[in-house]
Every structure is written in C-alpha cells, then in structure tokens.
Write a protein that holds these residues in place. Structure first.
Motif, PDB file in Angstrom:
ATOM      1  N   ILE A   2       0.856  -1.141  -0.010  1.00  0.00           N
ATOM      2  CA  ILE A   2      -0.043   0.126  -0.140  1.00  0.00           C
ATOM      3  C   ILE A   2       0.910   1.320   0.012  1.00  0.00           C
ATOM      4  CG2 ILE A   2      -1.691   1.287   1.225  1.00  0.00           C
ATOM      5  CD1 ILE A   2      -2.815  -1.390   2.367  1.00  0.00           C
ATOM      6  N   VAL A   3       0.652   2.168  -0.813  1.00  0.00           N
ATOM      7  CA  VAL A   3       1.474   3.285  -1.009  1.00  0.00           C
ATOM      8  C   VAL A   3       0.856   4.587  -0.608  1.00  0.00           C
ATOM      9  CG1 VAL A   3       2.914   4.599  -2.624  1.00  0.00           C
ATOM     10  CG2 VAL A   3       2.806   2.122  -3.014  1.00  0.00           C
ATOM     11  N   ARG A   4       1.323   5.272   0.141  1.00  0.00           N
ATOM     12  CA  ARG A   4       0.653   6.615   0.317  1.00  0.00           C
ATOM     13  C   ARG A   4       0.991   7.499  -0.905  1.00  0.00           C
ATOM     14  NH1 ARG A   4      -2.894   6.497   4.851  1.00  0.00           N
ATOM     15  NH2 ARG A   4      -1.832   5.005   6.224  1.00  0.00           N
ATOM     16  N   ALA A   5      -0.093   8.234  -1.211  1.00  0.00           N
ATOM     17  CA  ALA A   5       0.059   9.091  -2.475  1.00  0.00           C
ATOM     18  C   ALA A   5      -0.761  10.176  -2.289  1.00  0.00           C
ATOM     19  CB  ALA A   5      -0.268   8.391  -3.775  1.00  0.00           C
ATOM     20  N   MET A   6      -0.391  11.119  -3.320  1.00  0.00           N
ATOM     21  CA  MET A   6      -1.107  12.671  -3.514  1.00  0.00           C
ATOM     22  C   MET A   6      -0.626  13.621  -2.543  1.00  0.00           C
ATOM     23  SD  MET A   6      -3.153  12.355  -6.054  1.00  0.00           S
ATOM     24  CE  MET A   6      -4.425  13.526  -5.820  1.00  0.00           C
ATOM     25  N   ARG A   7      -0.317  14.583  -2.854  1.00  0.00           N
ATOM     26  CA  ARG A   7       0.201  15.735  -1.984  1.00  0.00           C
ATOM     27  C   ARG A   7      -1.152  16.079  -0.948  1.00  0.00           C
ATOM     28  NH1 ARG A   7       3.250  16.325  -0.139  1.00  0.00           N
ATOM     29  NH2 ARG A   7       3.787  18.574  -0.081  1.00  0.00           N
ATOM     30  N   PHE A  75       5.943  10.633   1.768  1.00  0.00           N
ATOM     31  CA  PHE A  75       5.530  10.170   0.319  1.00  0.00           C
ATOM     32  C   PHE A  75       6.401   9.619  -0.614  1.00  0.00           C
ATOM     33  CE2 PHE A  75       4.045  14.019   2.080  1.00  0.00           C
ATOM     34  CZ  PHE A  75       2.466  14.177   1.782  1.00  0.00           C
ATOM     35  N   HIS A  76       7.600   9.122  -0.216  1.00  0.00           N
ATOM     36  CA  HIS A  76       8.603   8.419  -0.930  1.00  0.00           C
ATOM     37  C   HIS A  76       7.905   7.045  -1.527  1.00  0.00           C
ATOM     38  CE1 HIS A  76      12.745   7.455  -2.068  1.00  0.00           C
ATOM     39  NE2 HIS A  76      12.384   6.260  -1.674  1.00  0.00           N
ATOM     40  N   GLY A  77       8.038   6.890  -2.767  1.00  0.00           N
ATOM     41  CA  GLY A  77       7.402   5.550  -3.262  1.00  0.00           C
ATOM     42  C   GLY A  77       6.260   5.868  -3.767  1.00  0.00           C
ATOM     43  N   GLY A  78       5.364   6.880  -3.471  1.00  0.00           N
ATOM     44  CA  GLY A  78       3.871   6.855  -4.025  1.00  0.00           C
ATOM     45  C   GLY A  78       3.754   7.919  -5.144  1.00  0.00           C
ATOM     46  N   ALA A  81       1.058  13.590  -8.867  1.00  0.00           N
ATOM     47  CA  ALA A  81      -0.247  13.962  -9.525  1.00  0.00           C
ATOM     48  C   ALA A  81      -0.174  13.546 -11.058  1.00  0.00           C
ATOM     49  CB  ALA A  81      -0.389  15.529  -9.340  1.00  0.00           C
ATOM     50  N   ASN A  82       0.995  13.481 -11.632  1.00  0.00           N
ATOM     51  CA  ASN A  82       0.830  13.308 -12.875  1.00  0.00           C
ATOM     52  C   ASN A  82       1.340  11.806 -13.375  1.00  0.00           C
ATOM     53  OD1 ASN A  82       3.701  13.288 -12.614  1.00  0.00           O
ATOM     54  ND2 ASN A  82       3.994  13.974 -14.808  1.00  0.00           N
ATOM     55  N   GLY A  83       1.288  10.918 -12.339  1.00  0.00           N
ATOM     56  CA  GLY A  83       1.634   9.476 -12.405  1.00  0.00           C
ATOM     57  C   GLY A  83       2.776   8.983 -12.319  1.00  0.00           C
ATOM     58  N   GLU A  84       3.712   9.612 -11.958  1.00  0.00           N
ATOM     59  CA  GLU A  84       5.293   9.181 -11.645  1.00  0.00           C
ATOM     60  C   GLU A  84       5.393   8.855 -10.418  1.00  0.00           C
ATOM     61  OE1 GLU A  84       7.984  12.334 -12.799  1.00  0.00           O
ATOM     62  OE2 GLU A  84       7.044  13.000 -14.503  1.00  0.00           O
ATOM     63  N   ILE A  85       6.416   8.062  -9.877  1.00  0.00           N
ATOM     64  CA  ILE A  85       6.546   7.652  -8.473  1.00  0.00           C
ATOM     65  C   ILE A  85       7.623   8.781  -8.181  1.00  0.00           C
ATOM     66  CG2 ILE A  85       7.977   5.914  -7.406  1.00  0.00           C
ATOM     67  CD1 ILE A  85       5.246   5.041  -8.640  1.00  0.00           C
ATOM     68  N   PHE A  86       7.127   9.416  -6.999  1.00  0.00           N
ATOM     69  CA  PHE A  86       7.805  10.156  -6.161  1.00  0.00           C
ATOM     70  C   PHE A  86       9.156   9.876  -5.284  1.00  0.00           C
ATOM     71  CE2 PHE A  86       8.877  12.394  -2.032  1.00  0.00           C
ATOM     72  CZ  PHE A  86       9.182  13.562  -2.542  1.00  0.00           C
ATOM     73  N   ASP A  87      10.314  10.348  -5.748  1.00  0.00           N
ATOM     74  CA  ASP A  87      11.529   9.691  -5.225  1.00  0.00           C
ATOM     75  C   ASP A  87      12.077  10.924  -4.485  1.00  0.00           C
ATOM     76  OD1 ASP A  87      14.125   8.953  -4.562  1.00  0.00           O
ATOM     77  OD2 ASP A  87      14.585   8.376  -6.455  1.00  0.00           O
ATOM     78  N   GLU A  88      12.303  11.022  -3.182  1.00  0.00           N
ATOM     79  CA  GLU A  88      12.632  11.881  -2.256  1.00  0.00           C
ATOM     80  C   GLU A  88      14.130  12.391  -2.657  1.00  0.00           C
ATOM     81  OE1 GLU A  88      13.845   9.340   1.611  1.00  0.00           O
ATOM     82  OE2 GLU A  88      12.545  10.855   1.826  1.00  0.00           O
TER      83      GLU A  88
END
Length: 313
Positions: A2-7, A75-78, A81-88
């Motif tokens: 389960i990934v935490r997503a969205m800002r 949010f790392h790994g989530g 908003a444009n469908g990419e994977i957030f990488d801190e």
C-alpha cells in the motif's frame, strides 16, 4: 503493498504489483523504481483545497517569490499527481497550478544557491508556501535543516516524460492561432467557470528582483535538473511581507487597507512596473517565517482571499 500518494494527503492502494517483477535482484534500500511511461503531461482540472479553488494553467512567464518547504519520507514511493513515482532523492517539486512535468529554477534568496527541479506533483497546501521541493533539492538549496526558505521560482521549460519521450510543444499546433494569449500574470476567470462566491487563489505577480536569464539564452544542459548548484547574485537583504492585494487605483488600495485594518498594521507600498504604478497593500516586513504565517492567518481569517506571502527588498 500500500502506497501513500497524492500531495493532499489522500491514501490510495493499487501498486501492489509494482515491485513484484523484481524477484531476482532486490534494489538498494530507499531506491524508487520508475516504470516506463509512468508519467504523463498534464495541466489538470480546477480543484479545491481547504476552501480555496486552484486553476492549473500554462504559465511560461511564471516568476514568483515566497516561502518554500520540502517533503520526503512520508510520500517516498507514492504516485505523484501526473502518475510518476515520487523519489525524495530526485530533484523534483510540487506546485499548485503549473503544468506537469515542467522544469523550474528555484533560487534560495537567503544564500544565492540556485538549482533546476522538475515539477511533477501538486502542492503545497499550506497557504503560506509557494513550492514544495524534494528532500534532495532542499539539501542542495541549503534549507533542509531549517525546513523553509525565502525563494524565487521561475519557469524554465517543459520537461521530458522520463522515458526518453520529448516534451510536447509549448503551444499545440492545432490551437496555436486559435486564441490570443492572455497578458502575463492575468487569469481569465470567466473562461475557467469559477463558482460565484468561491475563494480563488490569487494570480501570480512577477517578482521585483533581478531579471533571471531568459530560457532561450541558456545551454540545453542548463534547462534540466542535473543537480548542478549555481551561485547567483541575490539582494543582500530581503524581507517577507503579507500582501493583501495590489491595485492601479490608490482609492481601491485605501479601501482594502481600511477593510482589513483589524488584521494588523497594513500600509500601502507603491511600485512602478511596466510603466504602470501599482499600490500594494501589505503587512510587514518580517524576517521570521512564523511571524509572516501568523499575519497571513489573521488576514485570511478576516476574509481576505488574495493574501499571500511575498519576498521583497
């Protein structure tokens, strides 16, 4: 998984199979795997956060000062908003209204450090912040430890989509000659179907600081988030102000000042810009972010919908 997503703090599930294919070799800790074609070019629909409506739109002349913050582990790994994977650990950022992905230059007005980051997410939703950069970007800009910084953010160029696919043209050919462009800094609110009586985020006004180098004069490598930190000249002293509004009419400025007099010691600051005299209604100056935040809260609590923190000399 389960990934935490969205800002905006919404939790979603559905990336459980994303890492399942990597069964033979595990990635190093804290590494984000970005699947091909993950991101899309996106402007986005109007949306509402904490009672304020935001209207994403193309802003090739975007130039704003304010306060930046950073985000990372939560949010790392989530998904962004444009469908990419957030990488801190990548040089990315979240912005409320810019298209995604685009590259912007963020300059720390406190130390002159300046880098280019990729905007691929929405946020920040604290009213007193103009951009949320990744943890890696905050470290390069020199404000990771303190959490916030006075910054200038300027548009550089559209970014590629992360898989070698080039960015779309700045103006789609099919509509290149359809409608004349709106004047810089002006948002055609009627065309955006704003709900009557709704709180709307104020339009951006160009920052009264040294002119950045035009994008067309930059080498191609200088328009990408390479991680290179430039040391650029910045004013020796800058302050934060909470600006309630700006008018070409001194009478309108005085009316706004009187309307929100209870929120603090508002004053009118005139400035000449592009041959036009503007009268800015402000509180300040502040050198402490918490004091600027408190003044902003007083103004918004009194009913101001256009109040924002700006950085000026």
């Amino acid at each position: 998984m389960i990934v935490r997503a969205m800002r905006n703090g919404v939790a979603i599930a559905g990336l459980a199979g994303l890492l399942a294919a990597c069964s033979t070799e595990q990635p190093p800790p804290n590494t984000v795997l970005i699947p091909p074609n993950a991101g899309i070019y996106k402007i986005g629909k109007p949306y509402q956060i904490q009672g304020t409506w935001y209207y994403p739109h193309a802003q090739p002349d975007y130039d704003e000062t304010g306060v930046a913050s950073w985000y990372g582990p939560t949010f790392h790994g989530g998904r962004t908003a444009n469908g990419e994977i957030f990488d801190e650990n990548a040089l990315t950022a979240a912005h409320r209204t810019l298209p995604m992905p685009v590259n912007v230059r963020v300059t720390n007005l406190e130390n002159g450090k300046s880098i280019i980051v990729r905007v691929n997410d929405r946020g920040p939703y604290s009213k007193g912040r103009i951009i949320d950069v990744s943890k890696a970007a905050a470290k390069l800009l020199g404000f990771y430890a303190q959490g916030t910084a006075k910054v200038r953010v300027t548009y550089v160029a559209r970014a590629d989509l992360g898989n070698g696919e080039p960015p779309p043209p700045e103006t789609p050919p099919a509509i290149a000659n359809a409608v004349p462009a709106a004047p810089a800094g002006k948002v055609d609110q009627q065309a955006l179907n704003i709900v009557p009586g709704a709180t709307v985020a104020p339009p951006v006004a160009a920052a009264p600081l040294p002119t950045p180098v035009p994008t067309q004069e930059l080498p191609a490598a200088e328009t990408q988030p390479t991680g290179r930190v430039q040391q650029v000249p910045v004013p020796s002293v800058t302050h934060m102000y909470v600006q309630a509004g700006a008018f070409s009419s001194i009478a309108n400025a005085n009316r706004l000042k009187e309307r929100f007099a209870a929120a603090g010691d508002l004053f009118i600051s005139p400035i000449d810009r592009n041959g036009l005299r503007l009268y800015r209604v402000r509180i300040g100056p502040f050198d402490d972010v918490s004091l600027a935040d408190a003044a902003l809260a007083r103004l918004t609590g009194a009913g101001s919908t256009d109040a924002r923190i700006v950085v000026d000399q």
